[in-house]
Scaffold this motif. Structure first.
Motif, short mmCIF file in Angstrom:
data_model
loop_
_atom_site.label_atom_id
_atom_site.label_comp_id
_atom_site.label_asym_id
_atom_site.label_seq_id
_atom_site.Cartn_x
_atom_site.Cartn_y
_atom_site.Cartn_z
N TRP A 1 -5.10 3.24 11.76
CA TRP A 1 -4.93 3.02 10.32
C TRP A 1 -5.37 4.29 9.62
O TRP A 1 -6.53 4.63 9.73
N CYS B 1 -9.56 -11.90 4.70
CA CYS B 1 -9.53 -11.22 3.40
C CYS B 1 -8.77 -12.04 2.37
O CYS B 1 -9.18 -12.13 1.21
N TRP C 1 -18.96 2.31 5.16
CA TRP C 1 -19.03 1.44 6.33
C TRP C 1 -19.72 2.17 7.48
O TRP C 1 -19.39 3.33 7.80
N ASN D 1 -1.85 -10.78 8.42
CA ASN D 1 -2.86 -9.75 8.54
C ASN D 1 -4.14 -10.24 7.86
O ASN D 1 -4.14 -10.53 6.66
N GLU D 2 -5.21 -10.35 8.64
CA GLU D 2 -6.54 -10.62 8.10
C GLU D 2 -6.59 -11.78 7.11
O GLU D 2 -6.91 -11.58 5.93
N GLN E 1 0.80 -1.22 0.00
CA GLN E 1 0.00 0.00 0.00
C GLN E 1 0.84 1.27 0.00
O GLN E 1 0.34 2.34 -0.35
N GLU F 1 -5.63 -2.24 13.88
CA GLU F 1 -6.08 -1.27 12.86
C GLU F 1 -7.42 -0.72 13.28
O GLU F 1 -8.28 -1.47 13.75
N PHE G 1 -7.37 7.08 4.18
CA PHE G 1 -7.45 6.68 5.59
C PHE G 1 -6.38 7.36 6.45
O PHE G 1 -6.30 7.11 7.64
N GLU H 1 -5.50 1.87 -1.45
CA GLU H 1 -6.53 1.13 -0.72
C GLU H 1 -7.08 -0.02 -1.59
O GLU H 1 -8.23 -0.05 -1.96
N TRP H 2 -6.18 -0.95 -1.93
CA TRP H 2 -6.55 -2.19 -2.61
C TRP H 2 -7.46 -1.93 -3.82
O TRP H 2 -7.13 -1.08 -4.64
N HIS I 1 1.07 -9.28 4.62
CA HIS I 1 -0.07 -8.38 4.44
C HIS I 1 -0.41 -8.40 2.94
O HIS I 1 -0.35 -7.40 2.25
N TRP I 2 -0.61 -9.63 2.43
CA TRP I 2 -1.29 -9.91 1.17
C TRP I 2 -0.45 -9.94 -0.10
O TRP I 2 -0.95 -10.31 -1.16
N TYR J 1 -13.36 -1.93 12.03
CA TYR J 1 -13.86 -0.74 11.32
C TYR J 1 -15.37 -0.54 11.49
O TYR J 1 -15.84 0.58 11.53
N ASN K 1 -8.38 -6.04 14.08
CA ASN K 1 -8.65 -4.87 13.23
C ASN K 1 -10.14 -4.62 13.23
O ASN K 1 -10.93 -5.55 13.02
C1 FCB Z 1 -7.92 -3.62 6.26
C2 FCB Z 1 -6.55 -3.87 5.70
C3 FCB Z 1 -5.72 -2.63 5.50
C4 FCB Z 1 -6.56 -1.47 5.00
C5 FCB Z 1 -7.80 -1.29 5.84
C6 FCB Z 1 -8.65 -0.14 5.44
O1 FCB Z 1 -8.76 -4.65 5.89
O2 FCB Z 1 -5.83 -4.73 6.55
O3 FCB Z 1 -4.66 -2.95 4.63
O4 FCB Z 1 -6.84 -1.64 3.68
O5 FCB Z 1 -8.55 -2.46 5.83
#
Ligand code: FCB
Length: 458
Positions: free
Chosen positions: A411, A168, A337, A164-165, A19, A364, A427, A418-419, A120-121, A295, A293
């Motif tokens: 975060w 996802c 969100w 990380n996650e 990122q 996060e 963010f 952002e992916w 982280h992906w 949100y 994490n």
């Molecule tokens: C999470 C990710 C991070 C970022 C936030 C907004 O899912 O771990 O990389 O994209 O969301």
């Protein structure tokens, strides 16, 4: 009432390699699945890629200075596996190792503890070509990479995060296809879950073998699910989604088994023949902390007859039949969100009740806002300040309720890629003016400085 946090509470900020780094083909870095995915037309908004991102690979000194100015005690960063091991197997790339070596030294010199995420992906593309996370051997490749990183940086990095996650990785990557590698295959997604869990266990073993004093953790985006009503059907729909979204990760890692009902939930998609004898024992390693994490929350209802279908135009990442999501009214961020800080308190306290004894960190939390540079040259983001204030307050409430939360990471340090949304969602506590790469601390940056300085909310 001012909310003061425990002494030694760790205030931090987080980023991730793909990122922010850019420099995707410099100094021997190999391609990752995100390079391939972002360069595939139609996958990322406006066709944007991480080729340059925040140019952190060249501007890391300036970014460490930003962190120092912010006053954080810790910085959560991730290592780009293909930068240090271009094909994910075999030879390591000294220039890539050096980059993280220098970064870690600079952080420590600034009094900032690096908290390092290994994945982280950004999987090396060469491993994807051999099957990626659907292939069991990827877990062993991950362990070898983890061991090398712990050997190289473990004299200075204390706390490691394997993944990380993984939610996802498995579901956005293999079920809905919104993330790399972009598959629409529920069986592959569920197999990936198991291999990610296995890779976590093997990775923890490898880190400890390389550095016996290392601390290990994993970061989950645990889903804060609420039933639409108290009816038994809605409660069961919610419990089912919690199994495929949460317990599928937490139970094997922390408890050594998958929830029994999960096999029934997913029987239409897989026989789980990827699970081998002893895998659960490998996955179930002692770890030192869990990162969460957070949100938003989601509301779930029973929907008899609604079957998961990976072939629709927008398949859900949630591989489950007979369930649906409800969109409650309420304020939302620029991601769409729902803003629901109380969900964070509940998530932390529920987690602590289910898994007492393990230290927690909010790894996060933050909000996307449609930030712009104002006429006075500043970036005024009161909505982000409100979001952070409410969520840090929610963490404080969880601590008051007895949850052992020992850190909070905003975060993100700066706006970034952002992916699938590309650069359209911001963010950051710092605004990045992408054409010039100028960093402009937003109002929220100064606000968070204050939180850190007084160890709590005003
Ligand atoms: C999470 C990710 C991070 C970022 C936030 C907004 O899912 O771990 O990389 O994209 O969301």
């Amino acid at each position: 009432m001012p909310a003061t946090f425990p002494k030694d509470f760790l205030w931090g900020s987080a980023t991730a390699s793909y990122q922010i780094e850019g420099a995707v083909d410099e100094d021997g870095r190999g391609p990752s699945i995100w390079d391939v995915f972002s360069h595939t037309p139609g996958k990322v908004a406006r066709g944007e890629t991480g080729d340059v991102a925040c140019d952190h690979y060249h501007r890391w000194r300036e970014d460490v200075a930003l962190l120092a100015d912010l006053g954080v005690g810790a910085y959560r960063l991730s290592i780009a596996w293909p930068r240090v091991q271009p094909t994910g197997a075999g030879a390591f790339n000294q220039a890539g190792l050096d980059f993280y070596d220098h970064l870690v030294d600079a952080l420590l010199a600034a009094g900032i503890a690096p908290v390092v995420t290994l994945y982280h992906w950004d999987l090396p593309q060469a491993l994807q070509e051999k099957g990626g996370w659907v292939e069991r051997d990827t877990a062993h490749r991950f362990a070898a990479y983890a061991e090398r990183m712990a050997t190289t940086l473990g004299d200075r990095v204390r706390l490691w995060t394997t993944f990380n996650e993984p939610w996802c990785v498995a579901y956005l990557g293999h079920a809905s296809g919104e993330h790399a590698p972009g598959a629409h295959n529920p069986a592959a997604a569920l197999t990936s879950v198991h291999h990610l869990n296995l890779a976590h266990g093997l990775g923890v073993q490898a880190i400890k073998a390389a550095r016996s004093g290392a601390q290990t953790s994993i970061v989950w985006n645990l889903q804060a699910l609420k039933p639409a009503t108290d009816d038994a059907e809605d409660l069961e729909a919610c419990a089912k989604l919690s199994r495929v979204g949460n317990e599928i990760f937490t139970d094997p890692v922390l408890g050594g088994s998958y929830p029994a009902a999960l096999f029934e939930d997913t029987a239409r998609f897989t026989t789980w023949d990827c699970i081998r004898e002893d895998d659960l024992a490998t996955i179930h390693q002692p770890i030192d902390a869990v990162g969460i994490n957070y949100y938003t929350t989601a509301t779930v209802a029973a929907a008899p007859g609604v079957l998961y279908d990976s072939q629709t135009a927008h398949p859900s990442p949630w591989i489950a039949d007979d369930v649906r999501f409800i969109d409650p009214p309420g304020p939302r961020t620029d991601m769409g969100w729902l803003i629901d800080p109380s969900g964070l308190t509940t998530l932390l306290t529920d987690f602590h009740q289910r898994w007492p004894g393990i230290p927690l960190m909010v790894t996060e939390n933050g909000a996307a806002c449609a930030d712009t540079i104002a006429a006075d040259g500043g970036v005024h983001d009161p909505a982000r300040i409100d979001y952070l204030d409410a969520h840090i307050g929610a963490v404080h409430a969880a601590i008051e309720d007895g949850a052992p939360v020992c850190g909070y990471f905003a975060w993100s340090l700066m706006d970034n890629f952002e992916w699938a949304h590309g650069y359209g969602k911001r963010f950051g506590l710092t605004y990045v003016d992408y054409p010039t790469q100028r960093r402009i601390p937003k109002d929220s940056f100064a606000w968070y400085q204050g939180v850190i300085a007084r160890n709590g909310l005003a």
